[in-house]
Design a protein around this motif. Structure first.
Motif, PDB file in Angstrom:
ATOM      1  N   ILE A  97      37.501  57.129  35.967  1.00  0.00           N
ATOM      2  CA  ILE A  97      38.262  56.155  35.184  1.00  0.00           C
ATOM      3  C   ILE A  97      39.110  55.274  36.097  1.00  0.00           C
ATOM      4  CG2 ILE A  97      40.096  55.898  33.473  1.00  0.00           C
ATOM      5  CD1 ILE A  97      39.042  58.348  32.058  1.00  0.00           C
ATOM      6  N   LEU A  98      39.755  55.871  37.083  1.00  0.00           N
ATOM      7  CA  LEU A  98      40.580  55.091  38.009  1.00  0.00           C
ATOM      8  C   LEU A  98      39.723  54.096  38.790  1.00  0.00           C
ATOM      9  CD1 LEU A  98      43.061  57.776  39.391  1.00  0.00           C
ATOM     10  CD2 LEU A  98      43.590  55.842  37.902  1.00  0.00           C
ATOM     11  N   ASN A  99      38.528  54.498  39.194  1.00  0.00           N
ATOM     12  CA  ASN A  99      37.630  53.563  39.875  1.00  0.00           C
ATOM     13  C   ASN A  99      37.222  52.421  38.958  1.00  0.00           C
ATOM     14  OD1 ASN A  99      37.254  54.504  42.583  1.00  0.00           O
ATOM     15  ND2 ASN A  99      36.104  56.234  41.794  1.00  0.00           N
ATOM     16  N   ASN A 100      36.926  52.743  37.703  1.00  0.00           N
ATOM     17  CA  ASN A 100      36.568  51.702  36.736  1.00  0.00           C
ATOM     18  C   ASN A 100      37.719  50.712  36.539  1.00  0.00           C
ATOM     19  OD1 ASN A 100      33.985  52.653  36.220  1.00  0.00           O
ATOM     20  ND2 ASN A 100      34.626  53.951  34.521  1.00  0.00           N
ATOM     21  N   ILE A 101      38.938  51.239  36.439  1.00  0.00           N
ATOM     22  CA  ILE A 101      40.102  50.363  36.260  1.00  0.00           C
ATOM     23  C   ILE A 101      40.240  49.415  37.440  1.00  0.00           C
ATOM     24  CG2 ILE A 101      42.626  50.330  36.163  1.00  0.00           C
ATOM     25  CD1 ILE A 101      42.507  52.898  34.546  1.00  0.00           C
ATOM     26  N   ALA A 102      40.098  49.943  38.661  1.00  0.00           N
ATOM     27  CA  ALA A 102      40.257  49.105  39.856  1.00  0.00           C
ATOM     28  C   ALA A 102      39.194  48.015  39.925  1.00  0.00           C
ATOM     29  CB  ALA A 102      40.200  49.980  41.113  1.00  0.00           C
ATOM     30  N   ILE A 103      37.944  48.362  39.626  1.00  0.00           N
ATOM     31  CA  ILE A 103      36.866  47.363  39.671  1.00  0.00           C
ATOM     32  C   ILE A 103      37.077  46.309  38.595  1.00  0.00           C
ATOM     33  CG2 ILE A 103      34.390  47.030  39.335  1.00  0.00           C
ATOM     34  CD1 ILE A 103      33.963  49.768  40.623  1.00  0.00           C
ATOM     35  N   PHE A 104      37.492  46.727  37.406  1.00  0.00           N
ATOM     36  CA  PHE A 104      37.762  45.763  36.343  1.00  0.00           C
ATOM     37  C   PHE A 104      38.955  44.871  36.687  1.00  0.00           C
ATOM     38  CE2 PHE A 104      35.417  48.498  33.112  1.00  0.00           C
ATOM     39  CZ  PHE A 104      34.380  47.578  32.982  1.00  0.00           C
ATOM     40  N   ILE A 105      39.938  45.406  37.394  1.00  0.00           N
ATOM     41  CA  ILE A 105      41.070  44.577  37.826  1.00  0.00           C
ATOM     42  C   ILE A 105      40.585  43.475  38.760  1.00  0.00           C
ATOM     43  CG2 ILE A 105      43.128  44.586  39.303  1.00  0.00           C
ATOM     44  CD1 ILE A 105      43.917  47.228  38.035  1.00  0.00           C
ATOM     45  N   THR A 106      39.749  43.834  39.726  1.00  0.00           N
ATOM     46  CA  THR A 106      39.204  42.824  40.635  1.00  0.00           C
ATOM     47  C   THR A 106      38.430  41.759  39.879  1.00  0.00           C
ATOM     48  OG1 THR A 106      39.011  44.500  42.385  1.00  0.00           O
ATOM     49  CG2 THR A 106      37.753  42.464  42.674  1.00  0.00           C
ATOM     50  N   LEU A 107      37.598  42.177  38.937  1.00  0.00           N
ATOM     51  CA  LEU A 107      36.796  41.225  38.162  1.00  0.00           C
ATOM     52  C   LEU A 107      37.669  40.364  37.257  1.00  0.00           C
ATOM     53  CD1 LEU A 107      33.806  43.527  37.137  1.00  0.00           C
ATOM     54  CD2 LEU A 107      33.752  41.638  38.767  1.00  0.00           C
ATOM     55  N   ALA A 108      38.648  40.969  36.586  1.00  0.00           N
ATOM     56  CA  ALA A 108      39.484  40.219  35.645  1.00  0.00           C
ATOM     57  C   ALA A 108      40.383  39.221  36.376  1.00  0.00           C
ATOM     58  CB  ALA A 108      40.329  41.188  34.818  1.00  0.00           C
ATOM     59  N   VAL A 109      40.969  39.623  37.487  1.00  0.00           N
ATOM     60  CA  VAL A 109      41.860  38.726  38.229  1.00  0.00           C
ATOM     61  C   VAL A 109      41.082  37.540  38.795  1.00  0.00           C
ATOM     62  CG1 VAL A 109      43.308  38.552  40.288  1.00  0.00           C
ATOM     63  CG2 VAL A 109      43.575  40.492  38.755  1.00  0.00           C
ATOM     64  N   SER A 110      39.884  37.798  39.330  1.00  0.00           N
ATOM     65  CA  SER A 110      39.076  36.700  39.872  1.00  0.00           C
ATOM     66  C   SER A 110      38.555  35.800  38.751  1.00  0.00           C
ATOM     67  CB  SER A 110      37.910  37.262  40.696  1.00  0.00           C
ATOM     68  OG  SER A 110      37.089  38.101  39.901  1.00  0.00           O
ATOM     69  N   TYR A 111      38.206  36.384  37.606  1.00  0.00           N
ATOM     70  CA  TYR A 111      37.733  35.590  36.468  1.00  0.00           C
ATOM     71  C   TYR A 111      38.868  34.759  35.876  1.00  0.00           C
ATOM     72  CZ  TYR A 111      35.023  34.621  32.209  1.00  0.00           C
ATOM     73  OH  TYR A 111      34.336  34.001  31.194  1.00  0.00           O
ATOM     74  N   ASN A 112      40.069  35.317  35.865  1.00  0.00           N
ATOM     75  CA  ASN A 112      41.233  34.601  35.349  1.00  0.00           C
ATOM     76  C   ASN A 112      41.569  33.376  36.198  1.00  0.00           C
ATOM     77  OD1 ASN A 112      43.758  34.498  33.593  1.00  0.00           O
ATOM     78  ND2 ASN A 112      44.680  34.719  35.624  1.00  0.00           N
ATOM     79  N   LEU A 113      41.233  33.423  37.479  1.00  0.00           N
ATOM     80  CA  LEU A 113      41.492  32.275  38.350  1.00  0.00           C
ATOM     81  C   LEU A 113      40.769  31.028  37.852  1.00  0.00           C
ATOM     82  CD1 LEU A 113      42.650  31.065  40.992  1.00  0.00           C
ATOM     83  CD2 LEU A 113      40.587  31.902  42.152  1.00  0.00           C
ATOM     84  N   ILE A 114      39.555  31.195  37.349  1.00  0.00           N
ATOM     85  CA  ILE A 114      38.780  30.061  36.854  1.00  0.00           C
ATOM     86  C   ILE A 114      39.154  29.718  35.424  1.00  0.00           C
ATOM     87  CG2 ILE A 114      36.457  29.288  36.251  1.00  0.00           C
ATOM     88  CD1 ILE A 114      37.013  29.101  39.167  1.00  0.00           C
ATOM     89  N   ASN A 115      39.134  30.698  34.548  1.00  0.00           N
ATOM     90  CA  ASN A 115      39.369  30.420  33.129  1.00  0.00           C
ATOM     91  C   ASN A 115      40.827  30.170  32.805  1.00  0.00           C
ATOM     92  OD1 ASN A 115      36.627  31.232  32.983  1.00  0.00           O
ATOM     93  ND2 ASN A 115      36.904  31.854  30.879  1.00  0.00           N
TER      94      ASN A 115
ATOM     95  N   PHE B 169      35.018  37.465  45.155  1.00  0.00           N
ATOM     96  CA  PHE B 169      35.545  38.760  44.732  1.00  0.00           C
ATOM     97  C   PHE B 169      34.691  39.380  43.624  1.00  0.00           C
ATOM     98  CE2 PHE B 169      39.489  37.251  46.788  1.00  0.00           C
ATOM     99  CZ  PHE B 169      39.735  38.373  47.581  1.00  0.00           C
ATOM    100  N   SER B 170      34.049  38.555  42.799  1.00  0.00           N
ATOM    101  CA  SER B 170      33.130  39.101  41.799  1.00  0.00           C
ATOM    102  C   SER B 170      31.934  39.770  42.472  1.00  0.00           C
ATOM    103  CB  SER B 170      32.654  37.993  40.861  1.00  0.00           C
ATOM    104  OG  SER B 170      33.717  37.473  40.093  1.00  0.00           O
ATOM    105  N   GLY B 171      31.434  39.162  43.557  1.00  0.00           N
ATOM    106  CA  GLY B 171      30.328  39.763  44.301  1.00  0.00           C
ATOM    107  C   GLY B 171      30.708  41.081  44.936  1.00  0.00           C
ATOM    108  N   ILE B 172      31.919  41.147  45.519  1.00  0.00           N
ATOM    109  CA  ILE B 172      32.376  42.405  46.112  1.00  0.00           C
ATOM    110  C   ILE B 172      32.526  43.472  45.041  1.00  0.00           C
ATOM    111  CG2 ILE B 172      34.322  43.519  47.269  1.00  0.00           C
ATOM    112  CD1 ILE B 172      34.746  41.031  48.874  1.00  0.00           C
ATOM    113  N   ALA B 173      33.097  43.096  43.892  1.00  0.00           N
ATOM    114  CA  ALA B 173      33.234  44.055  42.791  1.00  0.00           C
ATOM    115  C   ALA B 173      31.865  44.531  42.315  1.00  0.00           C
ATOM    116  CB  ALA B 173      34.006  43.419  41.637  1.00  0.00           C
ATOM    117  N   GLY B 174      30.878  43.646  42.320  1.00  0.00           N
ATOM    118  CA  GLY B 174      29.525  44.056  41.964  1.00  0.00           C
ATOM    119  C   GLY B 174      28.973  45.100  42.923  1.00  0.00           C
TER     120      GLY B 174
END
Length: 369
Positions: free
Chosen positions: A54-72, A247-252
């Protein structure tokens, strides 16, 4: 003039009333860093596999959400194709980190193309390559994508994500087609996932607070006015687009080596939709909101599994109802949208100045006049 003009940053007071000094902020940041280090150390040594996952999932989603928020959120572009960049990063990292023998075991219908069939690099290098490959594709599509706005941009980016998924499904000698890639080594651990999450938050937040970030916000509010003031929208938006894709690629790549198996079905529009939920619930334009939205989404979905299990309330026995957690999760989202239309944080950010000002305000309220 357009190439040299920049928006001046407003200078904050060195020590606002009730706020911490710069030196105290550094000590508080260091204390927060060591606290995070201690928590990760305890969970990595004494936590269960379920808790670590769960902690790993949270961290990966944080990376994805923060990078996605930069654009949207910051740039104000309705970008619906992050699943494409995540897929590119996942496949790039997987193919580079696997040994040639492991690739031969996976590619049974057709051989993997050269030089992928003979190359293997360390995990860290594969993550950097995953981010770079995603950024390269972002650069190539930015020329047509960033020339349109609104619904047209959403349709173009949505199409990009679907094209990537279809290509992954058909490129048998590169991605192994619908069979996917299995047996990846689980390189992703708490240190990798949370290290990348912390790096993405620091880099993106510093970008937002810089002159480039102010220009991005100006474009979001009124692109015509920003252009009249000498801001080049294409250059500023491309920078945000590339960093977000990187950062989305790294999270992938982290996601691929966490679940140890990837296939084109993993990178559908549902993944983009989940990211959109995170940043909308947290607050569009707020990095803190993106972090909260990602944490709540990753943890809340697991916490609500209890409602799908049989429960005994006194003499009443309630049978488990499969899918009930998604119903409750949807109701929670509706309540957030109805009563917090700008999200949990809106466009506010959680900072030491904000916390100290709230603390000083509560003290003044308790002090008798």
């Amino acid at each position: 003039m357009g190439n040299s003009f920049y928006l001046p940053r407003p200078k904050a007071a060195a020590n606002p009333a009730g706020g911490p000094t710069a030196g105290l902020k550094r000590w508080l940041n260091a204390a927060l860093f060591f606290l995070l280090f201690g928590v990760l150390f305890l969970f990595s040594h004494y936590g269960s596999g379920y808790q670590v996952r769960i902690l790993n999932n949270i961290a990966i989603f944080i990376t994805l959400a923060v990078s996605y928020n930069l654009i949207n959120g910051v740039c104000g572009l309705l970008h619906l194709g992050p699943n494409g960049f995540i897929a590119i990063g996942a496949y790039t990292s997987a193919l580079l980190a696997m040994s040639p023998a492991e690739k031969n075991l996976n590619f049974i219908l057709s051989n993997v193309i050269w030089p992928l069939n003979v190359i293997q690099v360390p995990f860290a290098v594969s993550l950097i390559a995953a981010g770079a490959m995603a950024a390269l594709f972002a650069f190539l599509i930015s020329f047509p994508v960033l020339r349109v706005r609104g619904d047209y941009l959403a349709i173009v980016t949505l199409g990009f994500g679907e094209v990537v998924r279809v290509v992954c499904n058909g490129a048998q000698s590169v991605t192994n087609g619908p069979l996917g890639i299995k047996g990846l080594y689980p390189h992703t651990n708490l240190w990798w996932s949370w290290g990348v999450a912390a790096l993405s938050v620091v880099v993106i937040q510093r970008l937002i607070n810089s002159n480039y970030g102010l220009a991005m916000k100006a474009i979001r509010e009124d692109e015509t006015a920003a252009r009249a003031m000498g801001v080049d929208p294409f250059r500023r938006l491309m920078l945000g687009f590339l960093i977000s894709a990187f950062f989305s690629g790294i999270a992938g790549g982290l996601l691929a080596h966490l679940i140890t198996t990837i296939s084109p079905g993993l990178f559908t529009f549902l993944l983009t939709f989940n990211l959109l939920i995170m940043i909308v619930v947290g607050g569009l334009g707020s990095t803190t909101g993106a972090i909260l939205g990602a944490a709540l989404f990753a943890w809340g979905g697991e916490a609500l599994r209890v409602v799908e299990q049989p429960m005994q309330i006194g003499p009443l026995t309630i049978p488990g109802i499969p899918g009930m957690r998604m119903v409750i999760f949807s109701l929670v989202l509706l309540l957030v949208i109805l009563f917090a239309r700008k999200g949990i944080m809106g466009r506010r950010e959680l900072s030491w100045d904000f916390l100290f000002s709230k603390l000083a305000g509560s003290r003044r309220a308790k002090t008798p006049s």
